[in-house]
Design a protein around this motif. Structure first.
Motif, mmCIF file in Angstrom:
data_model
loop_
_atom_site.group_PDB
_atom_site.id
_atom_site.type_symbol
_atom_site.label_atom_id
_atom_site.label_comp_id
_atom_site.label_asym_id
_atom_site.label_seq_id
_atom_site.Cartn_x
_atom_site.Cartn_y
_atom_site.Cartn_z
ATOM 1 N N GLU A 1 0.848 -1.178 0.000
ATOM 2 C CA GLU A 1 0.000 0.000 0.000
ATOM 3 C C GLU A 1 0.896 1.245 0.000
ATOM 4 O O GLU A 1 1.651 1.478 0.957
ATOM 5 C CB GLU A 1 -0.886 0.005 1.248
ATOM 6 N N SER B 1 0.528 4.405 0.531
ATOM 7 C CA SER B 1 0.413 5.345 1.647
ATOM 8 C C SER B 1 1.061 4.786 2.910
ATOM 9 O O SER B 1 1.714 5.517 3.664
ATOM 10 C CB SER B 1 -1.053 5.685 1.910
ATOM 11 N N GLY C 1 8.120 9.285 4.294
ATOM 12 C CA GLY C 1 8.147 9.973 3.016
ATOM 13 C C GLY C 1 9.409 9.779 2.196
ATOM 14 O O GLY C 1 9.581 10.418 1.150
ATOM 15 N N SER D 1 8.727 6.012 -2.237
ATOM 16 C CA SER D 1 7.443 6.001 -2.912
ATOM 17 C C SER D 1 7.378 4.800 -3.844
ATOM 18 O O SER D 1 8.410 4.313 -4.310
ATOM 19 C CB SER D 1 7.215 7.293 -3.710
ATOM 20 N N SER E 1 4.809 5.034 2.571
ATOM 21 C CA SER E 1 5.249 6.409 2.772
ATOM 22 C C SER E 1 5.288 6.757 4.256
ATOM 23 O O SER E 1 6.225 7.421 4.724
ATOM 24 C CB SER E 1 4.311 7.368 2.037
ATOM 25 N N ILE E 2 4.299 6.284 5.008
ATOM 26 C CA ILE E 2 4.269 6.540 6.445
ATOM 27 C C ILE E 2 5.438 5.844 7.136
ATOM 28 O O ILE E 2 6.143 6.447 7.956
ATOM 29 C CB ILE E 2 2.932 6.077 7.045
#
Length: 250
Positions: free
Chosen positions: A236, A238, A246, A249, A241-242
């Motif tokens: 996933e 997101s 960040g 990606s 990224s968490i």
């Protein structure tokens, strides 16, 4: 390959101009053209900042010719070098890594790397474009570690479409774990369109980078590592990224 006399005539004419940018992409220069270019390049020693040699069939021998000359201080003002789509393999990775500083890890940089680096002033590349080659995981590992040997310098390394699997990410995890907490990272590495398919390896790297609170604020929101368009459908974006704060990606 282009006619030798034609190439040399063209390069001699170009050598009379104080060029800042030289785009010779899509010209089938081959290794012979690379040699001819190196011969005239001293004319631009203080001016040339951008050199594009994409899609020229340089191969490993042509690449080593160019990289070796640059490592010896041929074009100290050069900031951008584009070598995409030139049939490059891991064989020329040590010569390319020498352009990035310390030449990667001890086992990635061999005697050739040390010889190429020599005592010449360090080239300050800000972009090295290598997309569309066949550097593979071995070559990508050497180059990524060389780029991150000085993570605070501004550098964009493009390794997209190079048949790279998950192996380099394991080495990058080791690098991240050894980083000082809060270290600034201004290096970006593009690994789009490769064959990275081990979600667990990616997650471990994300956690390692995130746990060190590495600082990429200077990149204006750009991730340090771009893994888009690999075989990571189970991840996933997101959540990744968490976990990485960040820095990654996909």
């Amino acid at each position: 390959p282009a006619n030798d006399a034609t190439m040399r005539g063209l390069f001699q004419a170009l050598g009379t101009q104080p060029l800042r940018r030289l785009n010779l992409g899509y010209n089938a220069l081959g290794p012979t053209g690379a040699c001819a270019l190196v011969g005239v390049a001293p004319n631009w020693v203080s001016s040339l900042e951008h050199l594009s040699l994409e899609m020229n069939g340089l191969g490993d021998s042509g690449c080593r010719e160019v990289a070796g000359a640059l490592a010896r201080g041929l074009l100290p003002a050069l900031r951008v070098l584009e070598l995409g789509w030139n049939e490059l393999s891991a064989t020329c990775a040590p010569a390319l890594a020498a352009l990035l500083g310390r030449g990667g890890s001890a086992d990635a940089g061999d005697e050739e790397t040390s010889e190429l680096s020599g005592s010449a002033p360090q080239l300050q590349l800000q972009r090295l474009g290598l997309g569309g080659n066949r550097l593979g995981s071995e070559g990508a590992t050497a180059l990524a570690l060389a780029a991150l040997a000085d993570p605070g310098r501004t550098l964009e390394l493009d390794l997209s479409m190079n048949h790279v699997d998950s192996q380099p990410l394991e080495r990058l995890t080791t690098w991240a774990e050894a980083c000082p907490e809060g270290a600034e990272v201004m290096v970006t590495i593009n690994l789009e369109w490769n064959v990275i398919d081990d979600a667990k390896v990616v997650q471990r790297l994300a956690q390692a980078m995130g746990s060190r609170h590495l600082d990429n604020a200077g990149l204006a929101g750009k991730p340090v590592l771009n893994l888009a368009n690999n075989e990571l459908a189970d991840l996933e974006p997101s959540a990744l990224s968490i976990d990485s704060r960040g820095l990654i990606s996909c």
